[in-house]
Design a protein around this motif. Sequence first.
Motif, mmCIF file in Angstrom:
data_model
loop_
_atom_site.group_PDB
_atom_site.id
_atom_site.type_symbol
_atom_site.label_atom_id
_atom_site.label_comp_id
_atom_site.label_asym_id
_atom_site.label_seq_id
_atom_site.Cartn_x
_atom_site.Cartn_y
_atom_site.Cartn_z
ATOM 1 N N GLU A 196 0.849 -1.189 0.000
ATOM 2 C CA GLU A 196 0.000 0.000 0.000
ATOM 3 C C GLU A 196 0.882 1.235 0.000
ATOM 4 O O GLU A 196 1.766 1.382 0.843
ATOM 5 C CB GLU A 196 -0.913 0.007 1.231
ATOM 6 N N LEU A 197 0.639 2.129 -0.958
ATOM 7 C CA LEU A 197 1.481 3.318 -1.090
ATOM 8 C C LEU A 197 0.890 4.527 -0.382
ATOM 9 O O LEU A 197 1.613 5.452 -0.031
ATOM 10 C CB LEU A 197 1.686 3.657 -2.569
ATOM 11 N N GLY A 198 -0.426 4.534 -0.206
ATOM 12 C CA GLY A 198 -1.050 5.680 0.433
ATOM 13 C C GLY A 198 -2.434 5.916 -0.128
ATOM 14 O O GLY A 198 -2.974 5.093 -0.862
ATOM 15 N N THR A 199 -3.000 7.042 0.230
ATOM 16 C CA THR A 199 -4.340 7.373 -0.235
ATOM 17 C C THR A 199 -4.313 8.722 -0.929
ATOM 18 O O THR A 199 -3.368 9.495 -0.776
ATOM 19 C CB THR A 199 -5.339 7.437 0.931
ATOM 20 N N PHE A 200 -5.327 8.985 -1.701
ATOM 21 C CA PHE A 200 -5.433 10.288 -2.354
ATOM 22 C C PHE A 200 -6.760 10.917 -1.978
ATOM 23 O O PHE A 200 -7.690 10.240 -1.553
ATOM 24 C CB PHE A 200 -5.301 10.160 -3.871
ATOM 25 N N ARG A 227 -10.287 12.176 -2.378
ATOM 26 C CA ARG A 227 -11.347 11.832 -3.322
ATOM 27 C C ARG A 227 -11.725 13.070 -4.124
ATOM 28 O O ARG A 227 -11.869 14.155 -3.588
ATOM 29 C CB ARG A 227 -12.577 11.303 -2.584
ATOM 30 N N LEU A 254 -13.606 10.629 -10.924
ATOM 31 C CA LEU A 254 -12.586 10.087 -11.819
ATOM 32 C C LEU A 254 -13.173 9.037 -12.736
ATOM 33 O O LEU A 254 -14.123 8.354 -12.398
ATOM 34 C CB LEU A 254 -11.467 9.442 -11.007
ATOM 35 N N GLN A 277 -3.163 16.411 -8.657
ATOM 36 C CA GLN A 277 -2.798 15.163 -7.988
ATOM 37 C C GLN A 277 -2.121 14.177 -8.921
ATOM 38 O O GLN A 277 -1.265 13.407 -8.505
ATOM 39 C CB GLN A 277 -4.047 14.493 -7.398
ATOM 40 N N PHE A 278 -2.540 14.196 -10.183
ATOM 41 C CA PHE A 278 -2.016 13.220 -11.141
ATOM 42 C C PHE A 278 -1.543 13.947 -12.388
ATOM 43 O O PHE A 278 -2.205 13.907 -13.423
ATOM 44 C CB PHE A 278 -3.089 12.198 -11.518
ATOM 45 N N PHE A 310 -1.027 7.359 -13.595
ATOM 46 C CA PHE A 310 -2.426 7.778 -13.574
ATOM 47 C C PHE A 310 -2.627 9.171 -14.146
ATOM 48 O O PHE A 310 -3.678 9.773 -13.984
ATOM 49 C CB PHE A 310 -3.024 7.696 -12.164
#
Lengths: 91, 49
Positions: free
Chosen positions: B12-16, B18, B49, B32-33, B38
Amino acid sequence: MDGNVTIRPDPDVVACELGDGLALLNLQTSTYYSLNKVGAAVWEALQERSSAQDISLAVSERFTVTSERCAADVDELLGQMIDARLAHRDQ
Amino acid sequence: TREEYVSPTLEELGTFERLTQASGCPDALDAQFPATPFGDLTCGPDGGL
């Protein structure tokens, strides 16, 4: 996990290349994951095959690994993917 | 010709954050991307998204 249980990738997950593996993004849980090269091969096989047994066979044909070790590793990884809501057992 | 095997790993790398229409998608999406992993995500008709 029963090797013949049907496993499906979650439709809310998108993947892209990251190094020699993959990054996975679950749009429902807003969480990122990374898979190493063999994990990416499992994910790719999961797109076309539906049982742990078939996925393990595809991976063991590509990498230098015994079928027993590959089956155990694939089984464990699929369990982690299900826990992370990246994949699910088909009902 | 088979490739060298290592046990598969899932990390798990983390969360973004929403993204919704209220949070400014697609501007927030681009932040963010960036056009990166992504970077080709787009905003859907509902602003997500």
